[in-house]
Enzyme design. Structure first.
Site, PDB file in Angstrom:
ATOM      1  NE  ARG A   1      -4.562   3.065  -0.234  1.00 13.36           N
ATOM      2  CZ  ARG A   1      -5.666   2.415   0.113  1.00 13.36           C
ATOM      3  NH1 ARG A   1      -6.832   2.767  -0.373  1.00 13.36           N
ATOM      4  NH2 ARG A   1      -5.592   1.404   0.961  1.00 13.36           N
TER       5      ARG A   1
ATOM      6  CG  ASP B   1      -2.017   1.013   1.141  1.00 11.69           C
ATOM      7  OD1 ASP B   1      -1.893   1.975   0.347  1.00 11.69           O
ATOM      8  OD2 ASP B   1      -3.010   0.856   1.875  1.00 11.69           O
TER       9      ASP B   1
END
Ligand SMILES: [Zn+2]
Length: 197
Positions: free
Chosen positions: A128, A126
């Site tokens: 983000r 991930d």
């Protein structure tokens, strides 16, 4: 912070009429939008969804994930309550970009799960980031959020950058036979709080 507010307009949707606000993120060179309804005066926490772009799910009706259903449910809920905000962040494929997402889906077609596929391509599970939210929230004078999410890491990341999350509202929708394995991986490897099997 290199996030710059650009302009706003009306955005009529099947759920209601939102205001759409555009921002330029100098750090990532992305264009983010915020859909809002109602006013944010006062200290009452704002019903919100922090949604990372998923072209396939949000725009192309893909059933590989639950993003489109989650976005629609959030729009619907905000319209029902007449007050809230959707922060739509342009970080496709958990931050790896659209073409790498297609590469990852190709690996998943051959049996990898969503985390294994990203890692096989040399990316973290991930990527983000959420720091652009602070200046975006400040633009609206939003002080705290009641957030619609199943992702505890997102809440942790928001709190780490000093965003006040007063409440988590479970946001489970859009399960189908094509995304069952994906949702299991989200639950098992990424710690998402998902109940229904
Ligand atoms: Zn998606």
């Amino acid at each position: 912070m290199t996030v710059k507010y650009i302009e706003s307009c009306k955005l009529p949707t099947p759920f209601g009429i939102f205001d759409m606000h555009g921002f330029e993120d100098g750090e990532s060179d992305k264009e983010h939008v915020v859909l809002t309804m109602g006013d944010f005066d006062g200290e009452e926490p704002v019903l919100a969804r922090v949604h990372s772009e998923c072209l396939t799910g949000d725009g192309l009706f893909s059933l590989r994930c639950d993003c489109g259903a989650q976005l629609q449910a959030a729009l619907h809920k905000i319209a029902q309550q007449g007050r809230g905000a959707i922060f739509y962040l342009r970080q496709e494929g958990r931050g790896i970009g659209l073409l790498n997402k297609i590469r990852a889906y190709h690996l998943q077609d051959a049996g990898a799960d969503t985390v294994e596929a990203n890692e096989a391509l040399g990316f973290g599970a991930d990527l983000r980031r959420y720091d652009m939210l602070k200046p975006m929230m400040a633009h609206f004078g939003i002080q705290s959020l009641r957030i619609m999410t199943n992702n505890p890491r997102k809440i942790e990341a928001l709190r780490e950058i000093g965003i006040d999350v007063t409440e988590r509202l479970p946001h489970e929708t859009g399960r189908n036979p094509h995304n069952a394995k994906y949702l299991e991986t989200k639950k098992g490897k990424l710690g998402h709080m998902l109940d229904s099997e």
